[in-house]
Design a protein around this motif. Structure first.
Motif, short mmCIF file in Angstrom:
data_model
loop_
_atom_site.label_atom_id
_atom_site.label_comp_id
_atom_site.label_asym_id
_atom_site.label_seq_id
_atom_site.Cartn_x
_atom_site.Cartn_y
_atom_site.Cartn_z
N SER A 105 27.44 67.67 32.89
CA SER A 105 26.39 67.13 33.75
C SER A 105 25.54 68.24 34.37
O SER A 105 26.06 69.23 34.89
N GLY A 139 17.47 58.75 33.16
CA GLY A 139 18.43 57.72 32.82
C GLY A 139 18.60 56.68 33.90
O GLY A 139 18.40 56.96 35.08
N THR A 140 18.95 55.48 33.47
CA THR A 140 19.27 54.40 34.40
C THR A 140 20.67 53.90 34.08
O THR A 140 21.15 54.06 32.95
N TYR A 141 21.31 53.30 35.07
CA TYR A 141 22.67 52.83 34.93
C TYR A 141 22.78 51.40 35.44
O TYR A 141 22.04 50.99 36.34
N CYS A 142 23.74 50.68 34.92
CA CYS A 142 23.99 49.30 35.31
C CYS A 142 24.36 49.18 36.79
O CYS A 142 23.86 48.33 37.49
N HIS A 143 25.23 50.06 37.25
CA HIS A 143 25.89 49.89 38.54
C HIS A 143 25.12 50.45 39.74
O HIS A 143 25.62 50.42 40.85
N TRP A 157 18.06 57.50 28.53
CA TRP A 157 19.14 56.53 28.35
C TRP A 157 19.02 55.44 29.39
O TRP A 157 18.52 55.63 30.48
N ASN A 158 19.48 54.24 29.00
CA ASN A 158 19.56 53.07 29.89
C ASN A 158 20.90 52.42 29.62
O ASN A 158 21.12 51.88 28.54
N TRP A 159 21.80 52.50 30.58
CA TRP A 159 23.10 51.85 30.44
C TRP A 159 22.99 50.50 31.12
O TRP A 159 22.89 50.40 32.34
N ARG A 160 23.01 49.47 30.32
CA ARG A 160 22.88 48.10 30.84
C ARG A 160 24.27 47.49 31.03
O ARG A 160 25.22 47.87 30.37
N CYS A 161 24.33 46.53 31.93
CA CYS A 161 25.59 45.83 32.18
C CYS A 161 25.84 44.83 31.05
O CYS A 161 24.90 44.20 30.55
N ARG A 162 27.09 44.69 30.69
CA ARG A 162 27.46 43.69 29.68
C ARG A 162 27.69 42.36 30.38
O ARG A 162 28.29 42.29 31.44
#
Length: 165
Positions: A105, A139-143, A157-162
């Motif tokens: 990181s 980047g974006t994150y779900c949480h 990156w884009n981490w989406r919630c499942r």
């Protein structure tokens, strides 16, 4: 008074110099090599971020953020006309492991920050930062409502919630 740089108080120097052997001239070694760089004081950093950076909480460490990153954050603030809130800045390796950050990181190298702007969605903020010339990772994150920005290589990156079934 008019000759002082913005963010630098009268009578303060922009750079602080110190010797490896201390401040006592009596023990100066004529063979001691002088460093080939200058270390900016807090007064020098004030020029880059004269209004400082807002932090989500006191424990968020922004003291070592790279000047290029601070410049990017200030450009984002100017675009929106609002202050950024830094939700994560420098992370020690142990803290980075605790929060399950990436193994390499850029937070651990003072080259990344997670940010929010009141009244601006993370999607809108990420879209704008991705349009900036010379930007690094975004980047974006779900949480979280925060957007990761850094001055490393350009990547997204884009981490989406499942959705649960």
């Amino acid at each position: 008074m008019g000759s002082a740089l913005p963010g630098v108080r009268q009578g303060e120097s922009l750079f602080e110099f110190s010797s490896k052997t201390g401040n006592d001239d009596a023990d100066a070694d004529i063979y001691e090599e002088e460093p080939a760089y200058q270390v900016a004081s807090a007064a020098g950093m004030a020029r880059l971020a004269p209004n400082g950076l807002l932090k989500q909480r006191e424990s968020v460490d922004t003291a070592c953020l790279k000047p290029a990153l601070v410049g990017m954050l200030k450009a984002i603030e100017r675009h929106y006309g609002k202050r950024i809130v830094v939700t994560s800045g420098y992370r020690s390796p142990s803290y980075n492991r605790r929060v399950r950050g990436a193994r390499k990181s850029l937070h651990m190298y003072c080259a990344a920050a997670d940010i929010q702007i009141d009244g601006v969605s993370k999607w809108e903020l990420a879209k704008y930062v991705r349009s900036m010339p010379g930007r690094g990772g975004v980047g974006t994150y779900c949480h979280t409502k925060s957007v990761h920005v850094d001055v490393g290589p350009e990547r997204d990156w884009n981490w989406r919630c499942r959705r649960r079934k």
